[in-house]
Design a protein around this motif. Structure first.
Motif, PDB file in Angstrom:
ATOM      1  N   GLY A  84      69.331  61.105  41.501  1.00 45.45           N
ATOM      2  CA  GLY A  84      68.161  60.312  41.147  1.00 45.45           C
ATOM      3  C   GLY A  84      68.091  59.016  41.939  1.00 45.45           C
ATOM      4  N   ASP A 141      73.777  58.760  38.116  1.00 47.38           N
ATOM      5  CA  ASP A 141      72.863  59.822  38.519  1.00 47.38           C
ATOM      6  C   ASP A 141      72.568  59.577  40.002  1.00 47.38           C
ATOM      7  OD1 ASP A 141      70.763  61.520  39.123  1.00 47.38           O
ATOM      8  OD2 ASP A 141      69.575  61.010  37.349  1.00 47.38           O
ATOM      9  N   TYR A 155      69.582  54.279  37.897  1.00 42.73           N
ATOM     10  CA  TYR A 155      70.167  55.587  38.207  1.00 42.73           C
ATOM     11  C   TYR A 155      71.614  55.433  38.661  1.00 42.73           C
ATOM     12  CZ  TYR A 155      65.734  58.196  37.981  1.00 42.73           C
ATOM     13  OH  TYR A 155      64.572  58.806  37.572  1.00 42.73           O
ATOM     14  N   LEU A 169      65.878  52.174  32.285  1.00 42.75           N
ATOM     15  CA  LEU A 169      65.245  53.100  33.220  1.00 42.75           C
ATOM     16  C   LEU A 169      63.857  53.510  32.728  1.00 42.75           C
ATOM     17  CD1 LEU A 169      65.344  54.910  35.731  1.00 42.75           C
ATOM     18  CD2 LEU A 169      66.555  56.612  34.345  1.00 42.75           C
TER      19      LEU A 169
END
Length: 174
Positions: free
Chosen positions: A52, A49, A44, A20
């Motif tokens: 995100g 996440d 993400y 990332l």
């Protein structure tokens, strides 16, 4: 090392946090590269996440509004984040874009319909996905099992999950 190449190296090692970092750096250097931005979103997703990922893919949707590789994660993130009312529109768009939707598209759309209380529509979509050639029923059942926590999060009683699972497991073509 080139940030994009470094990102791919970390991705192959399944170190999504490091990937990332490098994909974000690369996307700053190449702001028009949609694939780099999709890799940021994928990182993400791999890190779970979902906020995100949703943010990243939503930005991409502005530039590629009919891209299934963008629409699918947006809809799935909305489901996971407890926003089935927002995901239903996108799954309708996804299913409308193809005369042969994937089994996963059908299953995810069914999950959303189920969460919205549209059980007949959900069961019809579940049944459709079960009778496609690929993937097999066991693989689909594994995907369903992975999503049960989100079904419960979206208001499906935990006691209903085994009933739905049995329906899917023992469904036959008619």
């Amino acid at each position: 090392m080139d940030p994009e190449k470094a990102g791919w190296c970390w991705l192959k090692l399944k170190d999504y946090e490091q990937a990332l970092v490098y994909f974000k750096d690369a996307s700053v250097l190449q702001p028009d590269d949609v694939n780099l931005h999709m890799q940021v979103g994928q990182c993400y997703l791999n890190l779970k996440d979902y906020d995100g990922a949703l943010h990243q893919y939503s930005k991409l949707r502005f530039f590629t509004p009919d891209n299934l590789k963008v629409l699918r994660p947006i809809a799935y993130c909305q489901f996971v984040l407890g926003k089935p009312d927002m995901a239903v529109e996108i799954y309708a768009q996804i299913l409308g874009m193809s005369s042969n939707p994937s089994a996963y598209d059908l299953m995810n759309a069914a999950n959303i319909k189920l969460c919205l209380g549209e059980r007949k529509e959900a069961l019809s979509l579940y049944k459709q996905c079960l009778f496609l050639d690929s993937p097999g029923r066991n693989e689909l059942m594994n995907a369903f099992d992975e999503d049960t926590q989100y079904l419960v999060k979206n208001g499906i009683p935990a006691s209903d999950i085994p009933l739905i699972r049995d329906y899917l497991m023992f469904q036959t073509e008619s």
